[in-house]
Design an enzyme around this catalytic site. Structure first.
Site, PDB file in Angstrom:
ATOM      1  N   TYR A 106      -0.104  -4.814 -11.191  1.00 45.87           N
ATOM      2  CA  TYR A 106       0.450  -6.165 -11.109  1.00 45.87           C
ATOM      3  C   TYR A 106       0.655  -6.775 -12.494  1.00 45.87           C
ATOM      4  O   TYR A 106       1.665  -7.426 -12.755  1.00 45.87           O
ATOM      5  CB  TYR A 106      -0.420  -7.065 -10.229  1.00 45.87           C
ATOM      6  CG  TYR A 106      -0.470  -6.577  -8.801  1.00 45.87           C
ATOM      7  CD1 TYR A 106       0.696  -6.244  -8.109  1.00 45.87           C
ATOM      8  CD2 TYR A 106      -1.676  -6.423  -8.143  1.00 45.87           C
ATOM      9  CE1 TYR A 106       0.652  -5.780  -6.803  1.00 45.87           C
ATOM     10  CE2 TYR A 106      -1.732  -5.960  -6.831  1.00 45.87           C
ATOM     11  CZ  TYR A 106      -0.547  -5.644  -6.175  1.00 45.87           C
ATOM     12  OH  TYR A 106      -0.597  -5.175  -4.885  1.00 45.87           O
ATOM     13  N   TYR A 112       0.835  -1.202   0.000  1.00 45.20           N
ATOM     14  CA  TYR A 112       0.000   0.000   0.000  1.00 45.20           C
ATOM     15  C   TYR A 112       0.865   1.245   0.000  1.00 45.20           C
ATOM     16  O   TYR A 112       1.862   1.315   0.722  1.00 45.20           O
ATOM     17  CB  TYR A 112      -0.909   0.045   1.241  1.00 45.20           C
ATOM     18  CG  TYR A 112      -2.045  -0.944   1.196  1.00 45.20           C
ATOM     19  CD1 TYR A 112      -3.210  -0.661   0.488  1.00 45.20           C
ATOM     20  CD2 TYR A 112      -1.962  -2.149   1.871  1.00 45.20           C
ATOM     21  CE1 TYR A 112      -4.256  -1.566   0.448  1.00 45.20           C
ATOM     22  CE2 TYR A 112      -3.007  -3.063   1.834  1.00 45.20           C
ATOM     23  CZ  TYR A 112      -4.145  -2.760   1.115  1.00 45.20           C
ATOM     24  OH  TYR A 112      -5.179  -3.657   1.077  1.00 45.20           O
TER      25      TYR A 112
END
Length: 175
Positions: A142, A97
Site C-alpha cells: 500500500y 486478496y
C-alpha cells in the site's frame, strides 16, 4: 499470460466464499489462534453474509483471473456501504486478496488500478482501506502505491482485539 478482472454476480457466491476463506486463512493463520481464526471465518464468510454484502448497491466484488485461473478478489465500497465514515468523496477497498500461488505476479497492482479507476469514475477524491498493523507485506504494497497512514481502528479476530491502520491515498483531480 492473460489477466482478466470480472465483476462478481450471485452465481459466483460459492467461489467467492471459497477464495475468501482460503486467502484469509493463508494470510492470517500463522499469527492467530485456531479458535479465533475459526470464530472469525464462521462469522465473516457465510454464504448468507456474502450474499447480503454482494447485494448492497454501493459494494462491488471483483475476481481476478490469471491464465483463466481464479487468482484473487477485491471488494470496493462507496457512500453508505463503507465500513466507516471517513468523509465525503471516498472509496473504500475493503478486501484485496491474492491466492499465495499467484502472488508476486503484479495482480494486486491490477486490482489496485481497478479500484483507482472506479474512484475516479465516481469522482472520489480519496481511496482508503484498513490493514492489520502486523501485515508487513500488505503495508509495503500500500505504501508503494501511495497510501499513507491516517488513523487506526479496532478489528476483532474472534475474541482478540487487534489494530488495523487506516491508510489513505489522495487522488489527483484534473479539472
Amino acid at each position: 499470460m492473460t489477466i482478466k478482472i470480472k465483476v462478481c454476480s450471485q452465481d459466483d457466491l460459492q467461489a467467492l466464499q471459497e477464495i475468501s476463506i482460503e486467502t484469509f486463512t493463508e494470510t492470517f493463520q500463522e499469527q492467530n489462534t485456531p479458535e479465533n481464526m475459526q470464530a472469525y471465518l464462521e462469522n465473516a464468510y457465510t454464504l448468507e453474509k456474502l450474499q447480503k454484502e454482494m447485494s448492497q448497491s454501493n459494494s462491488t466484488f471483483f475476481f481476478i483471473f490469471y491464465n483463466d485461473q481464479l487468482a484473487g478478489y477485491m471488494k470496493v465500497n462507496t457512500d453508505d456501504a463503507q465500513s466507516e465514515e471517513v468523509g465525503e468523496g471516498t472509496l473504500e477497498i475493503e478486501r484485496i486478496y491474492i491466492r499465495s500461488g499467484f502472488q508476486r505476479k503484479g495482480l494486486g497492482n491490477y486490482l489496485m488500478d481497478k479500484a483507482i479507476e472506479i474512484a475516479k469514475d465516481k469522482k472520489k477524491k480519496k481511496v482508503w482501506l484498513g490493514v492489520w498493523e502486523y501485515n508487513k507485506q500488505a503495508l509495503l504494497f500500500y505504501e508503494k502505491n501511495g497510501f499513507v497512514q491516517t488513523g487506526s481502528h479496532s478489528f476483532f479476530m474472534g475474541s482478540d482485539e487487534q489494530t488495523d491502520y487506516i491508510m489513505t491515498k489522495t487522488l489527483k483531480v484534473y479539472a
